[in-house]
Design a protein around this motif. Sequence first.
Motif, PDB file in Angstrom:
ATOM      1  N   LEU A 145       0.838  -1.197   0.000  1.00 14.64           N
ATOM      2  CA  LEU A 145       0.000   0.000   0.000  1.00 14.64           C
ATOM      3  C   LEU A 145       0.880   1.257   0.000  1.00 14.64           C
ATOM      4  N   ILE A 146       1.941   1.246   0.785  1.00 19.72           N
ATOM      5  CA  ILE A 146       2.890   2.367   0.792  1.00 19.72           C
ATOM      6  C   ILE A 146       3.506   2.536  -0.591  1.00 19.72           C
ATOM      7  N   GLU A 147       3.833   1.441  -1.246  1.00 17.13           N
ATOM      8  CA  GLU A 147       4.447   1.477  -2.584  1.00 17.13           C
ATOM      9  C   GLU A 147       3.506   2.109  -3.613  1.00 17.13           C
ATOM     10  N   VAL A 148       2.209   1.845  -3.508  1.00 16.42           N
ATOM     11  CA  VAL A 148       1.245   2.456  -4.431  1.00 16.42           C
ATOM     12  C   VAL A 148       1.313   3.976  -4.326  1.00 16.42           C
ATOM     13  N   GLY A 149       1.303   4.502  -3.101  1.00 17.93           N
ATOM     14  CA  GLY A 149       1.381   5.947  -2.905  1.00 17.93           C
ATOM     15  C   GLY A 149       2.700   6.529  -3.382  1.00 17.93           C
ATOM     16  N   LYS A 150       3.782   5.794  -3.169  1.00 14.93           N
ATOM     17  CA  LYS A 150       5.105   6.254  -3.622  1.00 14.93           C
ATOM     18  C   LYS A 150       5.146   6.337  -5.148  1.00 14.93           C
ATOM     19  N   ILE A 151       4.644   5.327  -5.807  1.00 18.14           N
ATOM     20  CA  ILE A 151       4.624   5.310  -7.277  1.00 18.14           C
ATOM     21  C   ILE A 151       3.755   6.450  -7.803  1.00 18.14           C
ATOM     22  N   HIS A 152       2.634   6.702  -7.141  1.00 18.88           N
ATOM     23  CA  HIS A 152       1.767   7.819  -7.529  1.00 18.88           C
ATOM     24  C   HIS A 152       2.517   9.143  -7.409  1.00 18.88           C
ATOM     25  N   SER A 153       3.246   9.344  -6.301  1.00 18.32           N
ATOM     26  CA  SER A 153       4.006  10.583  -6.096  1.00 18.32           C
ATOM     27  C   SER A 153       5.082  10.777  -7.156  1.00 18.32           C
ATOM     28  N   GLU A 154       5.620   9.663  -7.649  1.00 18.20           N
ATOM     29  CA  GLU A 154       6.677   9.706  -8.663  1.00 18.20           C
ATOM     30  C   GLU A 154       6.113   9.698 -10.082  1.00 18.20           C
ATOM     31  N   LYS A 155       4.779   9.847 -10.199  1.00 18.97           N
ATOM     32  CA  LYS A 155       4.080   9.880 -11.492  1.00 18.97           C
ATOM     33  C   LYS A 155       4.221   8.571 -12.282  1.00 18.97           C
ATOM     34  N   PRO A 205       0.400  10.195   0.162  1.00 15.11           N
ATOM     35  CA  PRO A 205       0.953   8.845   0.309  1.00 15.11           C
ATOM     36  C   PRO A 205       1.244   8.529   1.781  1.00 15.11           C
ATOM     37  N   TRP A 206       1.142   7.243   2.094  1.00 16.75           N
ATOM     38  CA  TRP A 206       1.491   6.780   3.435  1.00 16.75           C
ATOM     39  C   TRP A 206       2.978   6.452   3.443  1.00 16.75           C
ATOM     40  N   VAL A 207       3.640   6.790   4.534  1.00 15.49           N
ATOM     41  CA  VAL A 207       5.068   6.474   4.645  1.00 15.49           C
ATOM     42  C   VAL A 207       5.320   5.368   5.666  1.00 15.49           C
ATOM     43  N   ASP A 208       4.308   5.098   6.498  1.00 17.07           N
ATOM     44  CA  ASP A 208       4.442   4.024   7.482  1.00 17.07           C
ATOM     45  C   ASP A 208       3.059   3.502   7.836  1.00 17.07           C
ATOM     46  N   ILE A 209       2.950   2.189   7.943  1.00 17.44           N
ATOM     47  CA  ILE A 209       1.710   1.536   8.388  1.00 17.44           C
ATOM     48  C   ILE A 209       2.117   0.438   9.357  1.00 17.44           C
ATOM     49  N   LYS A 210       1.581   0.494  10.562  1.00 18.65           N
ATOM     50  CA  LYS A 210       1.887  -0.509  11.590  1.00 18.65           C
ATOM     51  C   LYS A 210       0.598  -1.180  12.059  1.00 18.65           C
ATOM     52  N   PHE A 211       0.623  -2.508  12.085  1.00 21.06           N
ATOM     53  CA  PHE A 211      -0.488  -3.292  12.619  1.00 21.06           C
ATOM     54  C   PHE A 211      -0.236  -3.574  14.093  1.00 21.06           C
ATOM     55  N   GLU A 243      -5.808  -2.742  15.707  1.00 18.35           N
ATOM     56  CA  GLU A 243      -5.708  -1.380  15.188  1.00 18.35           C
ATOM     57  C   GLU A 243      -4.499  -1.298  14.278  1.00 18.35           C
ATOM     58  N   TYR A 244      -4.630  -0.478  13.241  1.00 18.99           N
ATOM     59  CA  TYR A 244      -3.438  -0.155  12.476  1.00 18.99           C
ATOM     60  C   TYR A 244      -3.303   1.352  12.400  1.00 18.99           C
ATOM     61  N   PHE A 245      -2.052   1.780  12.267  1.00 20.09           N
ATOM     62  CA  PHE A 245      -1.711   3.183  12.345  1.00 20.09           C
ATOM     63  C   PHE A 245      -1.070   3.605  11.035  1.00 20.09           C
ATOM     64  N   PHE A 246      -1.667   4.600  10.398  1.00 14.63           N
ATOM     65  CA  PHE A 246      -1.208   5.108   9.106  1.00 14.63           C
ATOM     66  C   PHE A 246      -0.543   6.458   9.325  1.00 14.63           C
ATOM     67  N   THR A 247       0.703   6.593   8.896  1.00 19.75           N
ATOM     68  CA  THR A 247       1.418   7.863   8.993  1.00 19.75           C
ATOM     69  C   THR A 247       1.638   8.400   7.589  1.00 19.75           C
TER      70      THR A 247
END
Length: 191
Positions: A54-64, A128-134, A151-155
Amino acid sequence: MKCERTKYCSRFILVTVILFAFFVSGCAKKNVPLKATITVAEVENAQKQWADMLIEVGKIHSEKGDYKAAAQNLINQLYAYNYEKGVVLFKPTKAKIHPYRKTVEGALSYFVGENPEFSEDTGFALAPWVDIKFKNDEMYMHGDMAIAMGEYFFTDAKGNMAKVEYTFGYIKDANGALKIVLHHSSLPYQG
């Protein structure tokens, strides 16, 4: 002679049915659990894989880049839409008009948006998310199914953190990989 055989066949069937009924009722009374084939470590690994992808999807989006393909890959690899019965119980966090996503298209829309059939979707994975912790509160293992709740935490990139509650259900596919069959997320109750 034929009557004799029929009599014995009927008795055999009757005895088989009675024994099966006793076996089933005995197992039900004793609550005999099925041996779990999924481990805690496998569930934790699947959770890490989901977060990383999921983090990778946001990173790829940011990099167009091709973020839609990355999101499609996440769904194909981790969800059971294309496995066996193809049923996934998916209730994403920020979905009100279409709160249940029964199809790959609905799941993809939730993650990346841009689907007129799901106009409320803005692309959850694109933050984009840079960290996700379960943080697992509990897990339940039964046969070839595991359920995790917590709970999971999205940063996000600005350091803002969102706490979300989840329940995920997993099955193991023929190759031994876990597939998500249940994904329910919600924001904590605010009363």
